[in-house]
Scaffold this active site. Structure first.
Site, mmCIF file in Angstrom:
data_model
loop_
_atom_site.group_PDB
_atom_site.id
_atom_site.type_symbol
_atom_site.label_atom_id
_atom_site.label_comp_id
_atom_site.label_asym_id
_atom_site.label_seq_id
_atom_site.Cartn_x
_atom_site.Cartn_y
_atom_site.Cartn_z
ATOM 1 N N SER A 187 5.553 -8.136 3.896
ATOM 2 C CA SER A 187 5.157 -7.071 2.970
ATOM 3 C C SER A 187 5.037 -7.620 1.559
ATOM 4 O O SER A 187 5.661 -8.624 1.225
ATOM 5 C CB SER A 187 6.214 -5.969 2.966
ATOM 6 O OG SER A 187 6.294 -5.376 4.225
ATOM 7 N N PRO B 201 11.337 -0.597 3.256
ATOM 8 C CA PRO B 201 11.710 -0.037 4.549
ATOM 9 C C PRO B 201 10.602 0.685 5.317
ATOM 10 O O PRO B 201 10.741 0.938 6.503
ATOM 11 C CB PRO B 201 12.816 0.952 4.175
ATOM 12 C CG PRO B 201 12.482 1.385 2.787
ATOM 13 C CD PRO B 201 11.764 0.245 2.132
ATOM 14 N N GLY C 272 -1.280 15.955 -2.306
ATOM 15 C CA GLY C 272 -1.137 15.441 -0.941
ATOM 16 C C GLY C 272 0.331 15.471 -0.567
ATOM 17 O O GLY C 272 1.163 15.966 -1.315
ATOM 18 N N THR D 203 -1.684 0.515 7.716
ATOM 19 C CA THR D 203 -0.912 1.077 6.603
ATOM 20 C C THR D 203 -1.758 0.894 5.344
ATOM 21 O O THR D 203 -2.869 0.371 5.407
ATOM 22 C CB THR D 203 0.424 0.330 6.418
ATOM 23 O OG1 THR D 203 0.160 -0.957 5.861
ATOM 24 C CG2 THR D 203 1.143 0.152 7.737
ATOM 25 N N CYS D 204 -1.195 1.282 4.194
ATOM 26 C CA CYS D 204 -1.995 1.101 2.984
ATOM 27 C C CYS D 204 -2.104 -0.372 2.613
ATOM 28 O O CYS D 204 -2.933 -0.749 1.804
ATOM 29 C CB CYS D 204 -1.436 1.929 1.828
ATOM 30 S SG CYS D 204 0.309 1.701 1.564
ATOM 31 N N HIS E 161 4.346 -13.291 13.935
ATOM 32 C CA HIS E 161 3.749 -12.430 12.909
ATOM 33 C C HIS E 161 4.249 -10.987 13.070
ATOM 34 O O HIS E 161 4.632 -10.339 12.093
ATOM 35 C CB HIS E 161 2.225 -12.503 13.006
ATOM 36 C CG HIS E 161 1.528 -11.658 11.981
ATOM 37 N ND1 HIS E 161 1.452 -12.011 10.659
ATOM 38 C CD2 HIS E 161 0.915 -10.449 12.087
ATOM 39 C CE1 HIS E 161 0.816 -11.065 9.991
ATOM 40 N NE2 HIS E 161 0.470 -10.112 10.835
ATOM 41 N N MET F 123 5.418 8.274 0.359
ATOM 42 C CA MET F 123 5.669 7.451 -0.817
ATOM 43 C C MET F 123 5.484 8.283 -2.093
ATOM 44 O O MET F 123 6.252 8.166 -3.037
ATOM 45 C CB MET F 123 4.729 6.244 -0.834
ATOM 46 C CG MET F 123 5.298 5.047 -1.578
ATOM 47 S SD MET F 123 4.041 3.800 -1.878
ATOM 48 C CE MET F 123 4.066 2.898 -0.376
ATOM 49 N N ALA F 124 4.455 9.152 -2.075
ATOM 50 C CA ALA F 124 4.184 9.989 -3.249
ATOM 51 C C ALA F 124 5.336 10.956 -3.483
ATOM 52 O O ALA F 124 5.802 11.131 -4.607
ATOM 53 C CB ALA F 124 2.894 10.761 -3.044
ATOM 54 N N GLY G 204 1.969 12.574 1.057
ATOM 55 C CA GLY G 204 2.400 11.246 1.518
ATOM 56 C C GLY G 204 3.872 11.017 1.196
ATOM 57 O O GLY G 204 4.373 11.508 0.189
ATOM 58 N N GLN H 169 6.213 2.650 10.131
ATOM 59 C CA GLN H 169 4.764 2.701 10.335
ATOM 60 C C GLN H 169 4.374 1.966 11.623
ATOM 61 O O GLN H 169 3.505 2.432 12.364
ATOM 62 C CB GLN H 169 4.054 2.100 9.112
ATOM 63 C CG GLN H 169 4.152 3.001 7.883
ATOM 64 C CD GLN H 169 3.800 2.298 6.596
ATOM 65 O OE1 GLN H 169 4.039 1.093 6.442
ATOM 66 N NE2 GLN H 169 3.257 3.026 5.630
#
Lengths: 269, 446
Positions: free
Chosen positions: B105, B111, B185, B50-51, B95, B189-190, B187, B116
């Site tokens: 996180s 969420p 883009g 992930t990012c 983990h 989240m964007a 994404g 992901q």
């Protein structure tokens, strides 16, 4: 009585400055602290007004006789602007944190060691000169406070600190635009003040056989030039934000230097 | 799960500059899993990218060698100089549970991470990286995450990245009504941030490499669509740009932004770069009136706004501990009761297969293939039904205090120890199309 009112005004400016600063940098917003700061600033302005009115009544003239009284009046005008913004609410209300300390300093300076009785003003030309100069300088003081707030807020945004001060200071663009408008208002007023001041000076110089142009006239024109440049660069070269704020602060600093020069060298007019 | 190892890096151990070197695009997950499987000694693998994190989960027989190989794999892919963490066995399971529950996180309770990891597991399955053990761990991790979200207040009042972006935009511009927000883009989240900005009164513009995709998104979000080639021109007119493309290099260099700023005549520009690898050259943020925030900046701001969730986090940690304990018990049960359960199933399947063969060789010999298969399926279902309750009871008993007594009773009642001694016919389980049936293979006594 008069001295007591002025001392009360100074103490309340100090209290308002401390309370507003504490509220601004605090981790959380405290409504009681905010109200207390507004009350202190309101009390300071009320004491200052009461002092000036009483003195006006006693002396039979307005509080504009010479640079020292003018400075005290300037302190009152900018504090009243800050109080008005505070009472109106909105994000510009925090401007008082930058203005109240300036009002305190100007008030103290007006009563400082250099202060001495000055020649009472006479003539409509001098009245216009003093009125418009005070208005112009008050506008520049507000512009300076806005520019300082801009730099602080910009620092918060750039350093990614999005709590505390960031939440209490006005948005960057609001500060930038308000600072621009203050300069746009102050520059014509100062222009009028300088022109009328020069004319009044010429009249007096001719009558008393003094030199027509003095060093302080060049300084006053220098201050005017700095603010005019900020305005022109903004309109022509797109100077905004950081650069405009720095320009405004430089302009104001030069204005303070001119005032300092008046104090040191004195001005009988 | 002693053979499970996880090696990785996240927002705490590596800045975005390091994470972007190891970034795996969503369509590269399957290849990434195959690359891990090819390391040798890896039976199962999942790659979570992930990012905020890149983690390799792998199951094998030699944890030491496995951990070394995973480390080497990450280092060789651009992780040189990066501090990698490593968890093994139960720590690795914990983990995984904490990651899925969003406890690991930066924005605790966010969420997105669960979705992901689910995508990572799906990619691993598609690449042949899951064969049981690791899949079970992940399934239990999803279960733990679901319990955390429903039983604790961890997600309540959560300050999202989108709302921080809106706060920031307001801190820069004040009122957002009439402001223009460009999304570069597609994404999630964007688009989420853009949608929140639009709700605050801003108008949206969407630019995408695929213009068709931009048009589709524009219809969905009430925006205008633009080709990515217009980016330089668009930057001159918008107030906020949210970048989240999968581009491997900078989409906007300092020079590009400086050119746009010249045309903007100093008007403020808020750049939000939530892509990893980053889309905007970091030096662009030094320009006058340009305010650049990357994913770390935004999430740190969100995390700082997360006061008051300490109690919910404690609750969530408790749920994770419970789920871990339950998982451990299940694993132990499977290990302890396993041979007995296997023997029991074998006993039933053996009996069913023997009876079936006898009948099909005698009175039912006239039946066709279809009928035979139906009877086989019926016997299969019957066996499963009859064995379900004893299987559950044996598993539960194995984790309880009296496991030995119940297990012994089962072995005695069904003569399972006799089978272990080899006194029974050899049976081979044969998977029929409809289920499992046991067919007797020719052996002693047959």
């Amino acid at each position: 009585m008069l001295g007591g009112l002025l001392a009360a005004a100074a103490l309340l400016y100090l209290l308002a400055s401390v309370l507003m600063l504490t509220h601004l940098v605090g981790a959380t917003s405290s409504p009681p602290a905010r109200r207390a700061a507004t009350l202190a600033l309101g009390g300071a302005v009320a004491s200052h007004v009461a002092h000036d009115l009483l003195r006006w009544g006693a002396a039979g003239r307005g509080p504009f006789a010479g640079i020292h009284e003018g400075l005290s009046t300037l302190a009152l005008v900018v504090a009243a602007v800050a109080l008005g913004l505070r009472l109106r609410g909105g994000r510009l209300e925090t401007l008082g944190v930058f203005v109240a300390p300036l009002s305190l300093l100007m008030l103290l300076a007006s009563q400082g060691a250099g202060a001495r009785p000055t020649t009472p003003l006479s003539g409509a030309l001098l009245g216009v000169h003093v009125g418009s100069t005070i208005l112009g300088t008050a506008a520049f003081t507000v512009a300076f406070a806005l520019a300082a707030a801009y730099l602080v807020q910009e620092r918060e945004v750039r350093q990614k600190r999005l709590r505390g001060m960031f939440q209490r200071l006005p948005p960057l663009e609001v500060l930038d635009v308000a600072s621009y408008r203050s300069i746009a208002l102050g520059l014509p007023a100062l222009t009028l003040g300088i022109v009328t001041g020069l004319l009044a000076g010429v009249q007096e110089a001719v009558g008393r056989g003094l030199p027509l142009v003095e060093w302080r006239h060049y300084l006053a024109l220098g201050v005017w030039g700095v603010f005019a440049s900020v305005l022109v660069l903004r309109l022509v070269a797109g100077w905004r934000g950081h650069r405009a704020a720095i320009g405004t602060i430089v302009g104001y600093a030069s204005a303070v230097m001119v005032l300092f020069g008046y104090f040191v060298r004195g001005s009988g007019r | 799960m002693s053979g499970l190892v996880v090696v990785g890096l996240n927002h705490r151990t590596a800045p975005v500059e390091a994470r972007e070197r190891l970034a795996v695009p969503p369509d590269g997950l399957e290849d990434a899993v195959r690359a891990v499987l090819a390391l040798g000694g890896v039976r199962e693998a999942v790659v979570v990218a992930t990012c905020n994190r890149v983690e390799l989960y792998a199951l094998g027989d030699e944890p030491d060698a496995l951990a070394g190989a995973l480390r080497q794999h990450l280092l060789s892919r651009g992780g040189a100089g990066v501090s990698l963490y490593e968890h093994r066995g139960e720590d690795a399971v914990r983990h995984a549970f904490r990651v899925c529950a969003s406890l690991d996180s930066l924005v605790v309770g966010e969420p997105q991470i669960l979705g992901q990891v689910k995508e990572a597991v799906a990619a691993s399955r598609a690449a042949g990286g899951l064969r049981g053990g690791l899949g079970r761990v992940m399934a239990r991790a999803f279960q733990a995450a679901k319990r955390v979200r429903t039983e604790t207040g961890i997600a309540e009042g959560q300050v999202s990245v989108a709302s921080v972006a809106v706060d920031l935009a307001r801190g820069i511009f004040g009122d957002l009504v009439g402001r223009k927000v460009l999304v570069v883009g597609a994404g999630k989240m964007a688009l989420g941030a853009a949608r929140t900005l639009a709700r605050a009164g801003a108008s949206l513009l969407i630019a995408n490499r695929s213009f068709e995709r931009a048009e589709a998104l524009a219809r969905e979000y009430g925006a205008t669509a633009h080709p990515l080639s217009d980016l330089g021109m668009l930057l001159q007119h918008v107030d906020v740009a949210v970048c989240s493309t999968g581009a491997s290099g900078y989409l906007l260099t300092r020079h590009d932004v400086a050119l746009a700023m010249k045309a903007r005549r100093g008007r403020g520009l808020f750049l939000i770069d939530i892509a990893v690898p980053r889309n905007v050259e970091p030096a662009a943020g030094d320009l006058d009136s340009v305010f650049l925030y990357n994913v770390d900046d935004l999430e740190r701001a969100v995390a700082e706004g997360g006061h008051g969730r300490a109690a919910a986090t404690t609750d969530a940690e408790r749920v994770v501990a419970e789920e871990l304990s339950s998982y451990r018990a299940e694993e132990l049960a499977q290990r302890g009761a396993g041979p007995t359960i296997v023997a029991l199933r074998r006993r039933f399947q053996e009996a069913a297969a023997a009876e079936m063969e006898r009948s099909l060789g005698g009175r039912l010999r006239h039946l066709g293939e279809g009928d035979r298969a139906a009877i086989e399926a019926m016997l299969d279902a019957l066996t499963n039904k009859l064995l379900h309750a004893p299987t559950v009871a044996l598993k539960e008993a194995a984790t309880g205090a009296d496991d030995d007594g119940v297990l012994r009773a089962a072995r005695t009642l069904f003569a399972l120890d006799a089978e272990a001694g080899g006194g029974r016919p050899e049976l081979t389980a044969v998977r029929a199309p409809g289920g499992v049936a046991a067919k007797a293979k020719a052996g002693t006594g047959r």
